[in-house]
Design a protein around this motif. Structure first.
Motif, PDB file in Angstrom:
ATOM      1  N   ILE A  72      20.529  52.344 -44.325  1.00 54.47           N
ATOM      2  CA  ILE A  72      19.254  53.045 -44.216  1.00 54.47           C
ATOM      3  C   ILE A  72      18.049  52.112 -44.295  1.00 54.47           C
ATOM      4  N   GLN A  73      18.207  50.929 -44.909  1.00 55.47           N
ATOM      5  CA  GLN A  73      17.072  50.015 -44.993  1.00 55.47           C
ATOM      6  C   GLN A  73      17.111  48.954 -43.874  1.00 55.47           C
ATOM      7  N   ARG A  74      18.214  48.894 -43.098  1.00 56.50           N
ATOM      8  CA  ARG A  74      18.326  47.903 -42.012  1.00 56.50           C
ATOM      9  C   ARG A  74      18.193  48.643 -40.688  1.00 56.50           C
ATOM     10  N   LYS A  75      16.978  48.904 -40.306  1.00 57.98           N
ATOM     11  CA  LYS A  75      16.692  49.803 -39.192  1.00 57.98           C
ATOM     12  C   LYS A  75      17.058  49.233 -37.826  1.00 57.98           C
ATOM     13  N   ASP A  76      17.111  47.916 -37.685  1.00 54.68           N
ATOM     14  CA  ASP A  76      17.290  47.312 -36.370  1.00 54.68           C
ATOM     15  C   ASP A  76      18.741  46.979 -36.034  1.00 54.68           C
ATOM     16  N   GLN A  77      19.658  47.237 -36.931  1.00 52.69           N
ATOM     17  CA  GLN A  77      21.033  46.795 -36.709  1.00 52.69           C
ATOM     18  C   GLN A  77      22.022  47.911 -37.012  1.00 52.69           C
ATOM     19  N   LEU A  78      22.768  48.325 -35.997  1.00 52.17           N
ATOM     20  CA  LEU A  78      23.837  49.291 -36.212  1.00 52.17           C
ATOM     21  C   LEU A  78      24.937  48.658 -37.045  1.00 52.17           C
ATOM     22  N   GLN A  79      25.425  49.385 -38.070  1.00 54.34           N
ATOM     23  CA  GLN A  79      26.514  48.850 -38.866  1.00 54.34           C
ATOM     24  C   GLN A  79      27.862  49.081 -38.192  1.00 54.34           C
ATOM     25  N   GLN A  80      28.063  50.276 -37.647  1.00 59.67           N
ATOM     26  CA  GLN A  80      29.295  50.565 -36.934  1.00 59.67           C
ATOM     27  C   GLN A  80      29.118  51.811 -36.088  1.00 59.67           C
ATOM     28  N   LYS A  81      30.095  52.044 -35.216  1.00 57.18           N
ATOM     29  CA  LYS A  81      30.165  53.270 -34.436  1.00 57.18           C
ATOM     30  C   LYS A  81      31.482  53.959 -34.743  1.00 57.18           C
ATOM     31  N   ILE A  82      31.396  55.237 -35.133  1.00 55.20           N
ATOM     32  CA  ILE A  82      32.597  56.023 -35.404  1.00 55.20           C
ATOM     33  C   ILE A  82      32.996  56.705 -34.109  1.00 55.20           C
ATOM     34  N   VAL A  83      34.133  56.294 -33.541  1.00 55.81           N
ATOM     35  CA  VAL A  83      34.591  56.842 -32.267  1.00 55.81           C
ATOM     36  C   VAL A  83      35.334  58.143 -32.509  1.00 55.81           C
ATOM     37  N   CYS A  84      34.988  59.177 -31.751  1.00 53.18           N
ATOM     38  CA  CYS A  84      35.587  60.502 -31.871  1.00 53.18           C
ATOM     39  C   CYS A  84      36.331  60.848 -30.582  1.00 53.18           C
ATOM     40  N   PRO A  85      37.213  61.840 -30.615  1.00 50.14           N
ATOM     41  CA  PRO A  85      38.006  62.183 -29.415  1.00 50.14           C
ATOM     42  C   PRO A  85      37.221  62.929 -28.351  1.00 50.14           C
ATOM     43  N   GLY A  86      35.988  63.265 -28.591  1.00 45.73           N
ATOM     44  CA  GLY A  86      35.175  63.969 -27.607  1.00 45.73           C
ATOM     45  C   GLY A  86      33.716  63.928 -28.012  1.00 45.73           C
ATOM     46  N   VAL A  87      32.868  64.582 -27.215  1.00 43.52           N
ATOM     47  CA  VAL A  87      31.430  64.622 -27.498  1.00 43.52           C
ATOM     48  C   VAL A  87      31.183  65.344 -28.822  1.00 43.52           C
ATOM     49  N   VAL A  88      30.402  64.726 -29.695  1.00 45.46           N
ATOM     50  CA  VAL A  88      30.088  65.304 -30.997  1.00 45.46           C
ATOM     51  C   VAL A  88      28.926  66.278 -30.843  1.00 45.46           C
ATOM     52  N   THR A  89      29.149  67.534 -31.222  1.00 47.80           N
ATOM     53  CA  THR A  89      28.134  68.576 -31.055  1.00 47.80           C
ATOM     54  C   THR A  89      27.304  68.817 -32.308  1.00 47.80           C
ATOM     55  N   CYS A  90      27.821  68.439 -33.482  1.00 48.55           N
ATOM     56  CA  CYS A  90      27.078  68.599 -34.740  1.00 48.55           C
ATOM     57  C   CYS A  90      27.707  67.698 -35.798  1.00 48.55           C
ATOM     58  N   LEU A  91      26.927  67.402 -36.830  1.00 48.30           N
ATOM     59  CA  LEU A  91      27.361  66.429 -37.826  1.00 48.30           C
ATOM     60  C   LEU A  91      26.725  66.763 -39.159  1.00 48.30           C
ATOM     61  N   THR A  92      27.472  66.590 -40.256  1.00 48.22           N
ATOM     62  CA  THR A  92      26.922  66.800 -41.590  1.00 48.22           C
ATOM     63  C   THR A  92      27.719  65.990 -42.608  1.00 48.22           C
ATOM     64  N   ALA A  93      27.068  65.634 -43.711  1.00 45.77           N
ATOM     65  CA  ALA A  93      27.718  64.930 -44.820  1.00 45.77           C
ATOM     66  C   ALA A  93      27.587  65.779 -46.072  1.00 45.77           C
ATOM     67  N   SER A  94      28.612  65.767 -46.914  1.00 47.56           N
ATOM     68  CA  SER A  94      28.552  66.543 -48.148  1.00 47.56           C
ATOM     69  C   SER A  94      27.528  65.930 -49.091  1.00 47.56           C
ATOM     70  N   PRO A  95      26.805  66.748 -49.863  1.00 48.02           N
ATOM     71  CA  PRO A  95      25.774  66.217 -50.769  1.00 48.02           C
ATOM     72  C   PRO A  95      26.309  65.201 -51.780  1.00 48.02           C
ATOM     73  N   ASP A  96      27.585  65.318 -52.184  1.00 46.47           N
ATOM     74  CA  ASP A  96      28.124  64.351 -53.139  1.00 46.47           C
ATOM     75  C   ASP A  96      28.607  63.069 -52.476  1.00 46.47           C
ATOM     76  N   GLY A  97      28.507  62.982 -51.154  1.00 46.06           N
ATOM     77  CA  GLY A  97      28.886  61.770 -50.442  1.00 46.06           C
ATOM     78  C   GLY A  97      30.370  61.577 -50.268  1.00 46.06           C
ATOM     79  N   ALA A  98      31.179  62.570 -50.562  1.00 51.20           N
ATOM     80  CA  ALA A  98      32.635  62.415 -50.492  1.00 51.20           C
ATOM     81  C   ALA A  98      33.195  62.662 -49.102  1.00 51.20           C
ATOM     82  N   PHE A  99      32.541  63.531 -48.306  1.00 48.46           N
ATOM     83  CA  PHE A  99      33.120  63.933 -47.029  1.00 48.46           C
ATOM     84  C   PHE A  99      32.083  63.878 -45.913  1.00 48.46           C
ATOM     85  N   LEU A 100      32.608  63.641 -44.704  1.00 50.94           N
ATOM     86  CA  LEU A 100      31.811  63.679 -43.485  1.00 50.94           C
ATOM     87  C   LEU A 100      32.506  64.629 -42.521  1.00 50.94           C
ATOM     88  N   ALA A 101      31.743  65.554 -41.934  1.00 43.90           N
ATOM     89  CA  ALA A 101      32.316  66.543 -41.023  1.00 43.90           C
ATOM     90  C   ALA A 101      31.562  66.500 -39.702  1.00 43.90           C
TER      91      ALA A 101
END
Length: 403
Positions: free
Chosen positions: A67-96
């Motif tokens: 979040i503080q390194r605005k000019d550099q992508l850290q990684q790309k998470i490849v998915c099996p298709g086009v991602v239509t929506c994204l969310t992270a759990s408030p406790d930071g444990a899960f990504l959906a």
């Protein structure tokens, strides 16, 4: 100048130089810009206050920045298709993430793909976790919103397909957005749809509490159905956008409203006077606009995340790399919860105490909800007792096994 407490983060579909931008909530000045691609609608998420994630518009991957390194992508998470929506759990444990008609759920600390939920019949349009991270809600073009219990989804028995806790099925056209309120499993959930209604649901029971109709005649099919109308002076209407509004957000103190629109602007409104106080120009239709609290290291360029983000798996519970071990997924609690973990007996005792506490109507609502909660807790206690018994028998076998 002191760092702000809240900022606006927004993205559009037309910018060539940056993906999303952070604006000062009160001055409107641009503070940070994150480069690389364009963000799809409902696909901007902040993970643990340390990582910014966004699904690439029309592509099958998720961009990740520290979040503080605005000019550099850290990684790309490849998915099996086009991602239509994204969310992270408030406790930071899960990504959906929603991919076509399926919901993909990852464990953040290991990067393992824990579940692929295919209960929608058409594309998933929006995903949201409750504030205690115990549940999440998925909604789609099939007019359905599904309530999922995270504990029932994250399980290692691959022969058993997780079932949603509730199916919210009162919309007649695709659901376009949803919002989860506070109080965890006792929260209210609001959904909006192309059927020109917004509906409010009780998450614990799945019961429809309120249906609000917009710009149509009232059809009194439900005794709790109401119409939305402004008064003769239009005092309930915020006028200023020239095209469709795509996203809304409210400041922590409730005094400012943020709206993003296809007219290539995001506007800040004073809620009390309903006047536009600031217009943030964009290069294309606004896809995401949200007011968020500033994370601890957003404006500290030399800081680094406390724990690096792992590589995310593309396959369901499949090991990757030469050192990966086979077997099921090991679910770990969030980072701040790893120091002190309850034993199974302690959990059983705590749940038993909660079973008696729900007799207080102020805790869980009316008698019907209390009975439902008691039944769920009894089932959880029995499961914990069985697990504890199995562990005891296994330990006894190891201790008594001849060497």
């Amino acid at each position: 100048m002191a760092a702000p407490l809240e900022v606006v983060i927004s993205s559009d579909s037309g910018s060539q130089l940056w993906n999303c931008t952070v604006f000062d909530l009160h001055s409107g000045s641009s503070l940070l810009s994150y480069r690389g691609g364009n963000s799809a609608a409902r696909s901007l998420a902040v993970l643990r206050g340390e990582f910014l994630l966004s699904a690439q518009l029309g592509k099958n991957f998720i961009n990740v920045w520290e979040i503080q390194r605005k000019d550099q992508l850290q990684q790309k998470i490849v998915c099996p298709g086009v991602v239509t929506c994204l969310t992270a759990s408030p406790d930071g444990a899960f990504l959906a993430a929603g991919v076509a008609e399926a919901v993909y759920l990852w464990e953040v600390c290991t990067g393992k793909l824990l579940a692929v939920l295919s209960r929608h019949y058409q594309d998933v349009t929006c995903l949201k976790f409750t504030d205690d991270s115990s549940h999440f809600v998925s909604a789609g073009k099939d007019n359905l919103a599904l309530v999922w219990n995270v504990c029932s989804v994250v399980q290692m028995d691959l022969s058993h397909s997780p079932e949603p806790r509730h199916v919210l099925s009162r919309h007649s056209l695709p659901i376009t957005d949803l919002h989860c309120g506070h109080m965890g499993a006792q929260a209210r959930v609001a959904t909006s749809s192309l059927d020109q209604t917004a509906k409010v649901w009780e998450l614990s029971s799945g019961e429809l509490l309120l249906s609000v109709l917009f710009d149509v005649e009232i059809i009194q099919s439900l005794n709790r159905e109401k119409s939305f109308q402004s008064d003769s002076e239009g005092n309930q209407v915020f006028k200023g956008h020239r095209s469709l509004v795509t996203c809304l957000s409210v400041s922590m103190d409730g005094t400012l409203l943020l709206s993003g629109s296809q007219d290539e602007t995001a506007r800040l409104w004073d809620v009390q006077s309903r006047q536009s106080v600031r217009c943030l120009a964009h290069k294309g239709p606004v896809t995401n606009a949200v007011i968020m609290a500033v994370s601890a290291n957003m404006f500290l360029p030399d800081s680094r995340p406390a724990v690096p983000l792992p590589r995310f798996s593309r396959h369901l519970q499949a090991p990757e790399g030469p050192d990966a071990e086979g077997g099921g997924a090991w679910v770990r609690p969030a980072l701040h919860a790893q120091e002190e973990e309850e034993s199974y007996l302690q959990k059983a005792d705590r749940l038993y105490s909660l079973m008696h506490a729900v007799s207080d109507k102020a805790l869980c609502g009316d008698g019907e909800n209390s009975a439902l909660r008691v039944a769920e807790l009894e089932e959880e206690v029995q499961t914990l007792k069985k697990v504890n018994k199995d562990l005891f028998e296994f330990s006894s076998q190891l201790l008594t096994k001849p060497t």
